[in-house]
Design an enzyme around this catalytic site. Structure first.
Site, mmCIF file in Angstrom:
data_model
loop_
_atom_site.group_PDB
_atom_site.id
_atom_site.type_symbol
_atom_site.label_atom_id
_atom_site.label_comp_id
_atom_site.label_asym_id
_atom_site.label_seq_id
_atom_site.Cartn_x
_atom_site.Cartn_y
_atom_site.Cartn_z
ATOM 1 N N ASP A 114 1.753 43.628 98.939
ATOM 2 C CA ASP A 114 0.774 43.936 99.981
ATOM 3 C C ASP A 114 0.894 42.996 101.179
ATOM 4 O O ASP A 114 0.772 43.417 102.330
ATOM 5 C CB ASP A 114 -0.642 43.859 99.396
ATOM 6 C CG ASP A 114 -0.866 44.899 98.303
ATOM 7 O OD1 ASP A 114 -0.379 46.031 98.464
ATOM 8 O OD2 ASP A 114 -1.519 44.575 97.303
ATOM 9 N N THR A 156 3.550 41.578 102.251
ATOM 10 C CA THR A 156 4.744 41.965 102.995
ATOM 11 C C THR A 156 4.432 43.090 103.971
ATOM 12 O O THR A 156 4.828 43.050 105.144
ATOM 13 C CB THR A 156 5.856 42.411 102.025
ATOM 14 O OG1 THR A 156 6.214 41.317 101.182
ATOM 15 C CG2 THR A 156 7.085 42.883 102.783
ATOM 16 N N GLU A 162 -2.896 36.869 102.421
ATOM 17 C CA GLU A 162 -2.376 35.770 103.227
ATOM 18 C C GLU A 162 -3.514 35.143 104.027
ATOM 19 O O GLU A 162 -4.326 35.852 104.634
ATOM 20 C CB GLU A 162 -1.284 36.263 104.183
ATOM 21 C CG GLU A 162 -0.126 36.981 103.504
ATOM 22 C CD GLU A 162 0.685 36.080 102.602
ATOM 23 O OE1 GLU A 162 0.768 34.861 102.901
ATOM 24 O OE2 GLU A 162 1.233 36.574 101.600
#
Length: 314
Positions: free
Chosen positions: A68, A70, A275
């Site tokens: 995800d 990426t 992230e």
């Protein structure tokens, strides 16, 4: 049907990425996919540049292998373009694959890229970032900090509950103010929060549902905030967390909207699809139909691809 030419880009730092790169390239070629280039990318920070260069070189489809995070990292390069995303889910959680109904088996995922249909799905916006699944504040950030690559490779999806327990032990609550620029909801101040999330997709965190009616094609963001509450209330949330039914509890704040501005005390990092790439205060929005993606022929997710219809008429 896939649009040619295509470029295969695999995040070889993701789980199983390196070992799957050659298999994906060979299988796609066997299926008749015209690959103008193939890249195994060891440094994930260079993925947006690799995608941008591939699009500039004329790629019509980006076949992307990774998780995800990426997909989120390259979403700005694909947002509102004619370029199609064909996803090979090689990450740990693969929540976007769940939302889209994609197979996680590599061979079947390649077959979907070659033979699936193209639809439009929404993209969430937070600052300069784009996200497919969820942007979270609070406990989810602590979970991300605990999710080191070694733990994810060793435990796979089980790494998420293990990291959650570790994060909860050291977590401190926060306060938040939510403002709605469109006036669809009154501004609200919330105290003693464990977590606040703004979701574009349906799944996150290794298979948990955002809310019972959440979808990646409804042109809305689901916003929820979970207060610390009583031990019984925390148990109710934990009990129904995976199903998303916790959002229907009286003590949980939940609305849908197209735009929301979030400020917090103290300031909080924002987990954007796994992230930590943003920080409060921040404004969230949605790009309706911002991404063209290949899904299985029998999938019900997504809106029929407008670009394909326009080209068919021309």
């Amino acid at each position: 049907m896939i649009e040619s030419p295509a470029v295969l880009i695999v995040n070889s730092a993701s789980r199983r990425g390196q070992e799957n790169f050659s298999q994906a390239r060979d299988r796609l070629t066997e299926l008749g996919v015209e690959l103008m280039a193939a890249h195994a990318v060891e440094d994930p920070s260079t993925l947006p540049d690799v995608v941008a260069r591939s699009v500039a070189a004329g790629a019509r489809t980006i076949v992307l292998g990774g998780g995800d995070g990426t997909v989120s990292s390259v979403a700005p390069q694909l947002c509102s373009t004619e370029v199609v995303l064909g996803l090979l889910p090689t990450g740990t959680a693969n929540d976007l694959a769940r939302t889209l109904g994609l197979p996680t088996d590599l061979a079947r995922a390649c077959e979907n890229v070659a033979n699936g249909k193209i639809v439009d799905v929404d993209l969430g916006v937070v600052g300069d970032d784009r996200f497919l699944n969820v942007s979270s504040i609070g406990l989810a950030v602590g979970v991300t900090e605990q999710l080191n690559p070694r733990l994810k490779k060793r435990l796979g999806a089980l790494a998420y509950p293990v990291a959650t327990i570790k994060a909860y032990r050291r977590f401190q609550t926060f306060s938040a103010k939510l403002e709605f620029p469109d006036g669809d909801h009154p501004d609200v101040e919330l105290d003693d929060l464990l977590q606040l999330a703004v979701a574009n997709g349906r799944f996150y965190g290794g298979g948990a549902v955002v809310a019972p009616n959440a979808g990646i094609d409804d042109h809305l963001l689901d916003v929820y905030a979970i207060p610390r509450g009583t031990p019984r209330q925390r148990w109710q949330v934990a009990r129904h967390f995976v199903s998303g039914a916790f959002t229907e509890s009286d003590h949980v704040y939940h609305v849908t909207t197209r735009n929301v501005r979030v400020s917090t005390v103290p300031g909080q990092a924002i987990n954007v699809d796994g992230e930590l790439s943003a920080h409060t205060p921040e404004t969230f929005g949605v790009v309706q139909g911002g991404l063209r993606v290949i899904v299985p022929e029998d999938a019900t997710v997504g809106v029929a691809d407008i670009s394909a219809r326009q080209r068919a008429r021309s």
